[in-house]
Design a protein around this motif. Sequence first.
Motif, PDB file in Angstrom:
ATOM      1  N   ARG A 129      -5.579  20.880   5.247  1.00 61.50           N
ATOM      2  CA  ARG A 129      -5.175  21.106   3.856  1.00 61.50           C
ATOM      3  C   ARG A 129      -4.302  19.954   3.360  1.00 61.50           C
ATOM      4  O   ARG A 129      -3.314  20.149   2.651  1.00 61.50           O
ATOM      5  N   HIS A 130      -4.702  18.733   3.771  1.00 61.37           N
ATOM      6  CA  HIS A 130      -3.984  17.518   3.393  1.00 61.37           C
ATOM      7  C   HIS A 130      -4.752  16.771   2.306  1.00 61.37           C
ATOM      8  O   HIS A 130      -5.870  17.138   1.918  1.00 61.37           O
ATOM      9  N   LEU A 131      -4.160  15.671   1.869  1.00 61.69           N
ATOM     10  CA  LEU A 131      -4.801  14.736   0.946  1.00 61.69           C
ATOM     11  C   LEU A 131      -4.872  13.367   1.593  1.00 61.69           C
ATOM     12  O   LEU A 131      -3.983  12.976   2.354  1.00 61.69           O
ATOM     13  N   ILE A 132      -5.915  12.622   1.276  1.00 66.35           N
ATOM     14  CA  ILE A 132      -5.947  11.205   1.612  1.00 66.35           C
ATOM     15  C   ILE A 132      -5.874  10.427   0.298  1.00 66.35           C
ATOM     16  O   ILE A 132      -6.429  10.851  -0.725  1.00 66.35           O
ATOM     17  N   ALA A 133      -5.135   9.338   0.330  1.00 59.18           N
ATOM     18  CA  ALA A 133      -4.969   8.527  -0.884  1.00 59.18           C
ATOM     19  C   ALA A 133      -5.032   7.059  -0.507  1.00 59.18           C
ATOM     20  O   ALA A 133      -4.650   6.673   0.597  1.00 59.18           O
ATOM     21  N   VAL A 134      -5.509   6.258  -1.432  1.00 57.58           N
ATOM     22  CA  VAL A 134      -5.539   4.807  -1.277  1.00 57.58           C
ATOM     23  C   VAL A 134      -4.967   4.208  -2.555  1.00 57.58           C
ATOM     24  O   VAL A 134      -5.369   4.595  -3.662  1.00 57.58           O
ATOM     25  N   CYS A 135      -4.019   3.292  -2.400  1.00 55.39           N
ATOM     26  CA  CYS A 135      -3.408   2.645  -3.568  1.00 55.39           C
ATOM     27  C   CYS A 135      -3.603   1.138  -3.488  1.00 55.39           C
ATOM     28  O   CYS A 135      -3.949   0.590  -2.438  1.00 55.39           O
ATOM     29  N   ASP A 136      -3.369   0.463  -4.610  1.00 52.81           N
ATOM     30  CA  ASP A 136      -3.442  -0.991  -4.620  1.00 52.81           C
ATOM     31  C   ASP A 136      -2.079  -1.585  -4.259  1.00 52.81           C
ATOM     32  O   ASP A 136      -1.123  -0.856  -3.948  1.00 52.81           O
ATOM     33  N   ALA A 137      -1.970  -2.903  -4.301  1.00 50.69           N
ATOM     34  CA  ALA A 137      -0.739  -3.566  -3.873  1.00 50.69           C
ATOM     35  C   ALA A 137       0.425  -3.313  -4.808  1.00 50.69           C
ATOM     36  O   ALA A 137       1.578  -3.574  -4.454  1.00 50.69           O
ATOM     37  N   SER A 138       0.159  -2.800  -6.000  1.00 54.51           N
ATOM     38  CA  SER A 138       1.209  -2.455  -6.947  1.00 54.51           C
ATOM     39  C   SER A 138       1.599  -0.983  -6.868  1.00 54.51           C
ATOM     40  O   SER A 138       2.381  -0.506  -7.689  1.00 54.51           O
ATOM     41  N   GLY A 139       1.050  -0.262  -5.891  1.00 52.32           N
ATOM     42  CA  GLY A 139       1.378   1.144  -5.738  1.00 52.32           C
ATOM     43  C   GLY A 139       0.616   2.061  -6.665  1.00 52.32           C
ATOM     44  O   GLY A 139       0.918   3.253  -6.757  1.00 52.32           O
ATOM     45  N   ARG A 140      -0.384   1.548  -7.370  1.00 49.47           N
ATOM     46  CA  ARG A 140      -1.187   2.389  -8.258  1.00 49.47           C
ATOM     47  C   ARG A 140      -2.257   3.106  -7.426  1.00 49.47           C
ATOM     48  O   ARG A 140      -3.035   2.470  -6.712  1.00 49.47           O
ATOM     49  N   LEU A 141      -2.288   4.431  -7.511  1.00 47.28           N
ATOM     50  CA  LEU A 141      -3.265   5.208  -6.754  1.00 47.28           C
ATOM     51  C   LEU A 141      -4.669   4.959  -7.295  1.00 47.28           C
ATOM     52  O   LEU A 141      -4.900   5.055  -8.503  1.00 47.28           O
ATOM     53  N   LEU A 142      -5.590   4.658  -6.389  1.00 43.87           N
ATOM     54  CA  LEU A 142      -6.978   4.416  -6.780  1.00 43.87           C
ATOM     55  C   LEU A 142      -7.857   5.618  -6.456  1.00 43.87           C
ATOM     56  O   LEU A 142      -8.735   5.981  -7.244  1.00 43.87           O
ATOM     57  N   TRP A 143      -7.643   6.203  -5.283  1.00 42.05           N
ATOM     58  CA  TRP A 143      -8.386   7.391  -4.876  1.00 42.05           C
ATOM     59  C   TRP A 143      -7.408   8.418  -4.315  1.00 42.05           C
ATOM     60  O   TRP A 143      -6.513   8.061  -3.544  1.00 42.05           O
ATOM     61  N   VAL A 144      -7.575   9.663  -4.693  1.00 44.55           N
ATOM     62  CA  VAL A 144      -6.846  10.789  -4.096  1.00 44.55           C
ATOM     63  C   VAL A 144      -7.876  11.886  -3.853  1.00 44.55           C
ATOM     64  O   VAL A 144      -8.480  12.405  -4.804  1.00 44.55           O
ATOM     65  N   GLU A 145      -8.094  12.228  -2.599  1.00 46.45           N
ATOM     66  CA  GLU A 145      -9.146  13.172  -2.234  1.00 46.45           C
ATOM     67  C   GLU A 145      -8.614  14.118  -1.158  1.00 46.45           C
ATOM     68  O   GLU A 145      -7.606  13.820  -0.505  1.00 46.45           O
ATOM     69  N   PRO A 205      -7.838  -9.745   5.500  1.00 48.49           N
ATOM     70  CA  PRO A 205      -7.903 -10.431   6.801  1.00 48.49           C
ATOM     71  C   PRO A 205      -7.947 -11.950   6.682  1.00 48.49           C
ATOM     72  O   PRO A 205      -7.575 -12.650   7.623  1.00 48.49           O
ATOM     73  N   ALA A 206      -8.356 -12.473   5.529  1.00 45.57           N
ATOM     74  CA  ALA A 206      -8.437 -13.927   5.372  1.00 45.57           C
ATOM     75  C   ALA A 206      -7.097 -14.547   5.017  1.00 45.57           C
ATOM     76  O   ALA A 206      -6.777 -15.648   5.462  1.00 45.57           O
ATOM     77  N   THR A 207      -6.298 -13.842   4.223  1.00 43.73           N
ATOM     78  CA  THR A 207      -5.054 -14.432   3.719  1.00 43.73           C
ATOM     79  C   THR A 207      -3.801 -13.742   4.231  1.00 43.73           C
ATOM     80  O   THR A 207      -2.707 -14.304   4.140  1.00 43.73           O
ATOM     81  N   GLY A 208      -3.923 -12.515   4.732  1.00 46.70           N
ATOM     82  CA  GLY A 208      -2.759 -11.770   5.179  1.00 46.70           C
ATOM     83  C   GLY A 208      -2.028 -11.046   4.071  1.00 46.70           C
ATOM     84  O   GLY A 208      -1.086 -10.289   4.338  1.00 46.70           O
ATOM     85  N   ARG A 209      -2.420 -11.211   2.813  1.00 45.83           N
ATOM     86  CA  ARG A 209      -1.699 -10.555   1.721  1.00 45.83           C
ATOM     87  C   ARG A 209      -2.016  -9.062   1.713  1.00 45.83           C
ATOM     88  O   ARG A 209      -3.091  -8.614   2.137  1.00 45.83           O
ATOM     89  N   VAL A 210      -1.064  -8.275   1.226  1.00 46.66           N
ATOM     90  CA  VAL A 210      -1.237  -6.831   1.134  1.00 46.66           C
ATOM     91  C   VAL A 210      -2.192  -6.509  -0.012  1.00 46.66           C
ATOM     92  O   VAL A 210      -1.984  -6.940  -1.154  1.00 46.66           O
ATOM     93  N   LEU A 211      -3.247  -5.748   0.302  1.00 46.69           N
ATOM     94  CA  LEU A 211      -4.196  -5.309  -0.723  1.00 46.69           C
ATOM     95  C   LEU A 211      -3.841  -3.934  -1.269  1.00 46.69           C
ATOM     96  O   LEU A 211      -4.221  -3.584  -2.381  1.00 46.69           O
ATOM     97  N   GLY A 212      -3.126  -3.144  -0.481  1.00 49.83           N
ATOM     98  CA  GLY A 212      -2.792  -1.780  -0.859  1.00 49.83           C
ATOM     99  C   GLY A 212      -2.373  -1.012   0.370  1.00 49.83           C
ATOM    100  O   GLY A 212      -1.912  -1.589   1.359  1.00 49.83           O
ATOM    101  N   ALA A 213      -2.550   0.299   0.325  1.00 51.78           N
ATOM    102  CA  ALA A 213      -2.154   1.141   1.460  1.00 51.78           C
ATOM    103  C   ALA A 213      -3.054   2.359   1.524  1.00 51.78           C
ATOM    104  O   ALA A 213      -3.603   2.803   0.509  1.00 51.78           O
ATOM    105  N   VAL A 214      -3.203   2.895   2.750  1.00 47.23           N
ATOM    106  CA  VAL A 214      -3.855   4.188   2.959  1.00 47.23           C
ATOM    107  C   VAL A 214      -2.772   5.197   3.287  1.00 47.23           C
ATOM    108  O   VAL A 214      -1.772   4.870   3.938  1.00 47.23           O
ATOM    109  N   ASP A 215      -2.977   6.433   2.842  1.00 50.77           N
ATOM    110  CA  ASP A 215      -1.922   7.435   2.925  1.00 50.77           C
ATOM    111  C   ASP A 215      -2.529   8.789   3.262  1.00 50.77           C
ATOM    112  O   ASP A 215      -3.651   9.103   2.841  1.00 50.77           O
ATOM    113  N   ILE A 216      -1.787   9.586   4.013  1.00 48.22           N
ATOM    114  CA  ILE A 216      -2.118  10.994   4.192  1.00 48.22           C
ATOM    115  C   ILE A 216      -0.915  11.815   3.786  1.00 48.22           C
ATOM    116  O   ILE A 216       0.215  11.517   4.185  1.00 48.22           O
ATOM    117  N   THR A 217      -1.135  12.802   2.939  1.00 49.62           N
ATOM    118  CA  THR A 217      -0.066  13.588   2.337  1.00 49.62           C
ATOM    119  C   THR A 217      -0.352  15.066   2.537  1.00 49.62           C
ATOM    120  O   THR A 217      -1.492  15.512   2.348  1.00 49.62           O
TER     121      THR A 217
END
Length: 438
Positions: A98-114, A179-191
């Motif tokens: 009964r959790h959520l998975i979420a993916v956000c971009d590097a600015s913390g904007r949520l892109l997917w919440v499922e 993987p090419a540049t090392g910069r943060v693209l976003g984050a994966v989350d479980i809530t």
Amino acid sequence: MTDGTWVALERGADPAERVRALRRAHEAYLTSGRVEQPVRDVVAASWRRSARAHVAPEGTAGVELDGDALRAYRESHPLARVMPLVRELMGQYAEDGRHLIAVCDASGRLLWVEGHTAALRRAGRMNFVPGARWAEAAAGTNAPGTAITVDRPVQVFAAEHFRRPVQSWTCAAAPVHDPATGRVLGAVDITGGDGLAHPHSLAFIGAVARAAESQLALCSPPPAAGRARLTALGRDEALLTAGARTVRLSRRHSEILTVLAHRREGIGGEELLLDLYEDESVTPVTLRAELSRLRGVLAAELGGVVGAELLCSRPYRLAPPVEADFTAVSRRLAAGAVTGALSAYTGPLLPASQAPAVVRLRRRLADQLRSALIARADAGLLADWAYSPWGEDDLPVWRALTAVLPAEQRASAAARVAELDAWQGAGAMPGGGLGTRP
């Protein structure tokens, strides 16, 4: 305080008692600014950042994208390529728990919440929804926002959240890097609930992030044959990629390749000397020695024709062509693609460099992008800049953001403008600097 462990609840701890203790500590911090036990170091630091950003403890996250704009942005985002993998690894786990998975971009904007339907309904009441910004500076301490800020996996348990409406949740998140540049693209989350405050959930989300990075590496081909890629935005030491090989350059070698990537037609030795060295007493012999060392590094690290023949002389130039990330930003700006330019801008150009030509390029690129953002007057784009490390003290952008935000979201930005105005009036900016631009 407890130590700086990244796990929210140590083995054997009573979750209910810890929640009560954290609520008392949270109230103490809000009323006195004092951090008490059992607040972890990582949480205490995040509370302080949240307070400095004027995050309201009773507020909710603002939704910046929805409808067609959200769909278009998600489809173009690099993390769209790993969403099938994320769903495969996490979907059933979220549904069963009964959790959520979420993916956000590097600015913390949520892109997917499922995830679980009931959890989605509850999360919607606090705007934990696609298109909402959950950056730490905008929404306070939370797993995806804090994971991006500290650039490592982190758990946030119950009343460790800075905002009270989020304190009935527990979450774990991990940043995902290009993987090419090392910069943060976003984050994966479980809530979800308190049961997520366990070492296994932190290890699990970290493994998902690494799997996503591996998938991105498979999806991202190396530069075309005969070409090389220079990554210098947001880095003090640039990366040069040719074929399947990548070399991390020293600061001086990064400056040399940045200047030559900008001056594709080539540059004479005397002009290059002036572009690279503040000290006018540096001699051409010093420059020639540095160029010789750079040739040796390229030949040893990259090998082949690219490594041996990338750096040419008379005039000094790069051949074969080098694709530089900062020139990609300039091209997008010139084409009027402001959103694309901001997405490609991962930070100031070689931010620690004092080489005269690099300083000029860095300021020019930042000024051009800043001006385009202010002219566009898009709240989401302005917030992306304002809440970034390089934009947090940028008064013109904060003013522009305040002017276009809806009234109910304006208080935090207006407070930041007042704070920056006060610092500017005192002749100094945060950290003791003089309000210099990136």
